[in-house]
Scaffold this motif. Structure first.
Motif, PDB file in Angstrom:
ATOM      1  N   ASN A  71       4.361  10.900  43.400  1.00  0.00           N
ATOM      2  CA  ASN A  71       3.684   9.801  44.095  1.00  0.00           C
ATOM      3  C   ASN A  71       4.475   8.896  44.528  1.00  0.00           C
ATOM      4  O   ASN A  71       4.449   8.379  45.594  1.00  0.00           O
ATOM      5  N   ARG A  85      -3.937   8.587  40.383  1.00  0.00           N
ATOM      6  CA  ARG A  85      -2.978   9.818  40.354  1.00  0.00           C
ATOM      7  C   ARG A  85      -3.408  10.618  41.601  1.00  0.00           C
ATOM      8  O   ARG A  85      -2.422  11.567  42.074  1.00  0.00           O
ATOM      9  N   TYR A  86      -4.700  10.921  41.735  1.00  0.00           N
ATOM     10  CA  TYR A  86      -4.997  11.823  42.622  1.00  0.00           C
ATOM     11  C   TYR A  86      -5.897  11.257  44.094  1.00  0.00           C
ATOM     12  O   TYR A  86      -6.012  11.741  45.065  1.00  0.00           O
ATOM     13  N   GLN A 141       0.479  20.819  42.669  1.00  0.00           N
ATOM     14  CA  GLN A 141       0.552  21.167  41.235  1.00  0.00           C
ATOM     15  C   GLN A 141       0.719  22.297  40.795  1.00  0.00           C
ATOM     16  O   GLN A 141       1.453  22.762  39.793  1.00  0.00           O
ATOM     17  N   LEU A 200       5.219  19.173  38.661  1.00  0.00           N
ATOM     18  CA  LEU A 200       4.229  18.283  39.001  1.00  0.00           C
ATOM     19  C   LEU A 200       2.889  18.081  38.350  1.00  0.00           C
ATOM     20  O   LEU A 200       1.880  17.417  38.409  1.00  0.00           O
ATOM     21  N   ARG A 201       2.950  19.270  37.040  1.00  0.00           N
ATOM     22  CA  ARG A 201       1.598  19.292  36.377  1.00  0.00           C
ATOM     23  C   ARG A 201       1.495  18.306  35.322  1.00  0.00           C
ATOM     24  O   ARG A 201       0.373  18.124  34.701  1.00  0.00           O
ATOM     25  N   LEU A 253      -3.176  17.696  46.528  1.00  0.00           N
ATOM     26  CA  LEU A 253      -2.211  17.381  45.344  1.00  0.00           C
ATOM     27  C   LEU A 253      -2.393  18.368  44.408  1.00  0.00           C
ATOM     28  O   LEU A 253      -1.206  18.959  43.446  1.00  0.00           O
ATOM     29  N   LEU A 293       3.458  13.937  38.251  1.00  0.00           N
ATOM     30  CA  LEU A 293       2.940  13.763  39.332  1.00  0.00           C
ATOM     31  C   LEU A 293       2.952  12.351  39.716  1.00  0.00           C
ATOM     32  O   LEU A 293       3.161  12.068  40.882  1.00  0.00           O
TER      33      LEU A 293
END
Ligand code: ADP
Ligand code: MG
Length: 352
Positions: A274, A209-210, A258, A264-265, A254, A270
């Protein structure tokens, strides 16, 4: 002399053993270990509070101890205060690594971002006494700016030491109540390029995710991990060539996003972002063009926040979230970005 220092520290540090540790609440459980809040029976005053944190780690524990020892010597303020780490042989499966830190505080950035009060709940933590100023975009922008400055400051410390974290995410950023600042935790996936420790990244350790789009932080042409003496000589050059620190910068970008966009949190928000960004070939400006025309009030408010002061927030964000690592700004350069020229959050406490 590093080995000598390590030896001296071993002897003079009060070493905690298994039997001295009183387990408290479980704080987390990942694939590589379990984390508890604990206290030491050697220190009766700490007993009821639980002023320590213990991670019982599996195979990556040795690397995490190495990283924490190095951070403590080189850039202590970047990360949670590390006390001690050891191999606990009497545990099952031939032993576990036990790592102990000071308990920094109750909340991670993730916990704080889940609240409807965000970012005002962070302002209350940093300033202690909250102001009666009107709420609004400018004030939120200042709080977010302060969080980003603290995060980039901690990252700059790690990167200047030669450490890439590789798992920067709100869950791994703790608010230290003592320092009233955010600190980085969880060095289990970190790489120390100057000595070749954990040189080849394990994709399994990366949080998709990150994670930046590049799968490997070093170019695939770089052969296998050089042995430590060679790496010590070569790695500053490799660092310049491959800029592995920019992997963390993408993740920090990112987090910036957020904070600006509440939608997007959530995990699903998220993940959807992406997907959209990938469809735009990781071009944030193209993403904005594609979503802004049909944006709801919440998304529009996020853009409005980033557009304050001539759009310097948006400018910084787009220099962090870029496809090519080499085009991303470094932590040090980001701290010198005009976005941080405005009065910070602390200036608020002098305004009435
Ligand atoms: P993992 O993600 O591998 O389970 P972490 O090191 O991220 O392990 O720790 C898990 C959780 O424990 C964190 O998200 C945080 O809530 C808490 N935690 C870890 N270290 C500290 C610390 N020094 N002080 C307070 N809480 C901590
Ligand atoms: Mg973690």
């Amino acid at each position: 002399d590093m080995f000598f220092l390590a030896f001296v520290e071993r002897v003079i540090r009060p070493s905690l053993r298994k039997d001295d540790i009183v387990l408290g609440k479980k704080l987390g459980e990942g694939a590589f270990g379990v984390v508890y809040r604990v206290s030491s029976s050697k220190k009766p005053s700490s007993k009821r509070e639980g002023d320590l944190v213990l991670k019982k780690a599996t195979e990556y524990g040795a690397v995490e101890i190495w990283m924490n020892e190095r951070v403590r010597r080189a850039c202590a303020s970047s990360c949670a205060d590390f006390v001690y780490g050891f191999l606990e042989r009497s545990s099952n499966k031939g032993g576990e690594y036990w790592l102990i830190w000071r308990f920094e505080g109750e909340a991670t950035l993730y916990d704080l971002m889940q609240s409807k009060e965000f970012p005002y709940n962070v302002e209350a933590l940093i300033l202690r006494e909250v102001q009666d100023l009107p709420r609004g975009l400018e004030r939120e922008n200042r709080i977010i700016q302060t969080i980003m400055r603290q995060l980039l400051f901690a990252l700059d410390g790690l990167h200047s030491t030669g450490i890439v974290h590789r798992d920067i995410k709100p869950q791994n950023i703790i608010f230290s109540e003592g320092s009233r600042a955010f600190k980085i935790i969880d060095l289990g996936a970190a790489a120390d390029l100057r000595v070749g420790i954990n040189y080849i990244p394990n994709e399994f350790l990366l949080d998709p995710r990150y994670a930046a789009p590049e799968q490997y932080i070093m170019s695939t042409q770089t052969p296998s991990a050089p042995s430590p003496p060679v790496a010590t000589i070569l790695s500053p050059v490799l660092w310049q060539m491959n800029l592995p620190d920019r992997f963390d910068i993408y993740s920090a970008g990112l987090i910036f996003l957020q904070m600006a966009f509440p939608g997007l949190r959530t995990d699903s928000g998220l993940i959807q972002f992406n997907r959209q960004l990938k469809r735009c070939d990781y071009d944030l400006a193209a993403w904005r063009k594609s979503v802004e025309p049909r944006a709801g009030p919440e998304l529009r408010r996020g853009f409005e926040l980033l557009d304050l002061d001539g759009g310097i927030g948006w400018e910084l964000l787009t220099s962090m979230v870029r496809y090519k690592a080499r085009q991303r700004i470094s932590a040090k350069a980001a701290l010198a970005h005009p976005y941080f020229d405005q009065e910070g959050l602390l200036a608020l406490s002098f305004m009435q």
